[in-house]
Write a protein that holds these residues in place. Sequence first.
Motif, mmCIF file in Angstrom:
data_model
loop_
_atom_site.group_PDB
_atom_site.id
_atom_site.type_symbol
_atom_site.label_atom_id
_atom_site.label_comp_id
_atom_site.label_asym_id
_atom_site.label_seq_id
_atom_site.Cartn_x
_atom_site.Cartn_y
_atom_site.Cartn_z
ATOM 1 N N VAL A 509 43.419 41.326 41.897
ATOM 2 C CA VAL A 509 42.129 41.384 42.275
ATOM 3 C C VAL A 509 41.449 39.815 42.051
ATOM 4 N N ILE A 510 41.861 39.535 40.851
ATOM 5 C CA ILE A 510 41.369 38.206 40.444
ATOM 6 C C ILE A 510 42.178 37.031 41.405
ATOM 7 N N ASP A 511 43.440 37.124 41.638
ATOM 8 C CA ASP A 511 44.126 36.427 42.395
ATOM 9 C C ASP A 511 43.492 36.221 44.010
ATOM 10 N N VAL A 513 40.300 36.927 44.588
ATOM 11 C CA VAL A 513 38.868 36.473 44.760
ATOM 12 C C VAL A 513 39.331 34.881 44.557
ATOM 13 N N LYS A 514 40.223 34.528 43.792
ATOM 14 C CA LYS A 514 40.429 32.872 43.911
ATOM 15 C C LYS A 514 40.818 32.190 45.191
ATOM 16 N N LYS A 515 41.417 33.126 45.803
ATOM 17 C CA LYS A 515 41.931 32.597 47.140
ATOM 18 C C LYS A 515 40.919 32.442 47.995
ATOM 19 N N GLN A 516 39.795 33.350 47.930
ATOM 20 C CA GLN A 516 38.793 33.373 48.933
ATOM 21 C C GLN A 516 37.812 32.319 48.482
ATOM 22 N N ILE A 517 37.631 32.102 47.132
ATOM 23 C CA ILE A 517 36.730 30.953 46.661
ATOM 24 C C ILE A 517 37.346 29.735 47.198
ATOM 25 N N ALA A 518 38.869 29.575 47.130
ATOM 26 C CA ALA A 518 39.274 28.258 47.603
ATOM 27 C C ALA A 518 39.198 28.046 49.153
ATOM 28 N N ARG A 519 38.667 28.906 49.880
ATOM 29 C CA ARG A 519 38.376 28.860 51.373
ATOM 30 C C ARG A 519 36.839 28.612 51.250
ATOM 31 N N GLY A 520 36.285 28.439 50.209
ATOM 32 C CA GLY A 520 34.900 28.143 50.136
ATOM 33 C C GLY A 520 33.895 29.323 50.357
ATOM 34 N N ARG A 521 34.320 30.402 49.904
ATOM 35 C CA ARG A 521 33.578 31.556 49.714
ATOM 36 C C ARG A 521 32.954 31.667 48.464
ATOM 37 N N ARG A 549 34.869 33.695 32.641
ATOM 38 C CA ARG A 549 34.902 32.353 32.921
ATOM 39 C C ARG A 549 36.515 31.774 32.789
ATOM 40 N N PRO A 550 37.229 31.892 31.947
ATOM 41 C CA PRO A 550 38.684 31.567 31.957
ATOM 42 C C PRO A 550 39.470 32.327 32.974
ATOM 43 N N LEU A 551 39.171 33.514 33.586
ATOM 44 C CA LEU A 551 39.648 34.241 34.336
ATOM 45 C C LEU A 551 39.707 33.661 36.011
ATOM 46 N N LEU A 552 38.640 33.071 36.049
ATOM 47 C CA LEU A 552 38.499 32.400 37.207
ATOM 48 C C LEU A 552 38.134 30.824 37.198
#
Length: 736
Positions: A509-511, A513-521, A549-552
């Motif tokens: 799930v964390i992976d 989430v990070k992918k989506q954040i990388a796209r600007g979300r 915090r470290p997870l993200l």
Amino acid sequence: MALDGFPILMQGVPLALMKSSTFKPDTPLAQLEWVPRVRLNPLARLGLSTIGDLIGHYPRRYEDRRRFDRFPDTEMEHPVCLFGVVTKTALKRIGGWRRMFEITFENDAAGLLSQPLTCRWFNMPYMQKMIAVGQHLVIFGRPKKKGQRIFIDHPEFETVEDDDEMSIHMNRITPVHPAGDGVSPRLLRNLIFQALACTDLSAIPSLLPASDVLALHDIHFPQTFEHLEAARRHLVREEFFCIQLLIQARRTDWRRLPGTAKTTTGKLLDRLLQSLPFALTDSQIEVIAEIRRDLSAPQRMNRLLQGDVGSGKTLVALAAMLLAVEAGWQAALMAPTQILAEQHYLNFKKFLEPLQIPIALRAAGRTEDTAPLPLFANAEDRGAHASPRAISGVPPENQVRRDAELHTRDAYAPRIIIGTHALLYESSGFDKLGLIVIDEQHKFGVLQRARLIARGDSPDVLVMTATPIPRTLTQTLYGDLDVSTLREKPANRGTVVTAVRETAKLPEVIDFVKKQIARGRQAYIVYPLVDESDKLAVKSATAEFERWRPLLAPYSVGLLHGRMPPDEKEEVAAQFRAGRLAALIATTVIEVGVDVPNANIMVVENAERFGLAQLHQLRGRIGRAEHKSFCVLLHDPKAAEPALEKLAVLEETSDGFEIAEADLRLRGPGDLLGTAQTGLPPLKLGDLFRDAELMKETAALATSVFANDPDLRKTENRALRMFLARSTAKIAASAG
Ligand code: ADP
Ligand code: MG
């Protein structure tokens, strides 16, 4: 004394109890010699202090002790009621300090011993003193199978004593009453049996023409299940009628309040609509028209606007407020939290500044007025109500030239005020308040609402809720309001995909989430702190933050919870809105109203601990723009079956009405009525679903009563009038 039910009451009454005296229902239990002195306090703790209280203490279930269930030889889905004898007892140690008390229970009827059953009680060593070999018991519980043995853990049980009270407890449809510390169901059954036999039941107030005497007896000691159902329906009808009387009385009172017609050309609203980057939905158009009709009528508006999260209620509220403003009135919006008030304020400011309408924020933590703005144009439609007094902002210098400069002066007074509870406690500060909008009204009580409404100049009221009420219940719960519903959502919404996963999937799930954040979300991470009332909450919030915090990392993460000081909260919310934080670790403070369209992911940890409605509300934070959105509900692998069923509902649907219906189905209506938001008494017997048709019937009855006699002045309505007076006093007292 009219005792229609007398012959039935006498059935099986031991001679000793057939006293000649009859008591009034309000006789204190302390005056009755057959109530053991030591039980008076425990009874009072259950709310039982008079003989009438006892009679109104209805059973929670019944056991058919004329024919017990067969001893089970397999696991069963439903509980069984068994009669048998104890053949063995043992207190066993099960590791450490833990103990288990175990009995073997057999059916000795007809000399045939059935397959024995084991009953177990964990960590209740005192059970050893309550049950002994040779005793006969009635046992109620759900059989489970383990290996070859059948178990019932922690069954309800009652010892059977062969005395002259046997006829009360055995060989009949036996009631099991809600019991308490020091008050067993057996004791209650005994006392209620005696109470029924010696009370003048006809003196118990009944609001319906038909007498309750038989029903009151049969609800406790029915001869057959048909008698029971007839009694139940009779008492439910009475119960519902009381509720409908309260609702209709409120409605009648409201109808009588003076109001003012607020008519407008709708120019301001048109200008707002032209400035929007989107078109209104058909639902929004329809509802705005309904509100406009109400505003222009001389009666006061009292309307509920319900619509799922994200259906665009806020815009409807703004439209309503503009209509009031154009008619020359001030309009206020009350939000349940500081964050939400701030957000509405910023949002409204964005819309209102181009229209040059002054707006103010009034919240406990902060107040702000927009700078004096030039008068909004075309104010000639403002009507005669415009106020000569500016209540805040810079007092105008040209107060003397009142008539000529009316417009300029008013430009300094906020026409639209956004606030929190603080609004409730402000003693002055409104200036021709013509419309009050209450957002997320389920967070406010009826009386709080009444308080706000009582001020100002007979304001019209619009309450909004995002907790849709199942259609079946709208009339019941909000019969005193007119209801508008936003049935559709704006079209530009990306879909929300919901997935239910075990906690072990967290790394994946964390992976994601990070992918989506990388796209600007942006993402919301909700952790399960259900109660935010104590200091521990702050500690655990900090721990959650340090864990996530470290997870993200390397993305920036913010923390938001209910115990933070208001300005800190607002700071974090603002940073998230501005996109400076990629993720927000939060409690359910974000449940209501937070509107960040760019956030498209929500992860809820231990989702099984939240309620269905609450999860739906949380999920409403995402899917607010065209991006596809994702909601991941993580749960403990050991979560109980009903909790998983609840999560499955969310996976299947995002329709708030369907979810509300499912919630009621899974959870039961519970205390739905007895909440502060309705100000209605909780139901004792009625089932809002099963008895829906009785609710309809009594609603019609109550309506016709008020239509014929709005003040309940007629002699035949005296009892109703007294009931209303009593109830109103009770509700006011309970609200402090
Ligand atoms: P609610 O309060 O009902 O949960 P909001 O009023 O906060 O929903 O609306 C959610 C979002 O949808 C807001 O960003 C709002 O500006 C936007 N919105 C409202 N009406 C429309 C519409 N007709 N078309 C597109 N977007 C809309
Ligand atoms: Mg809203």
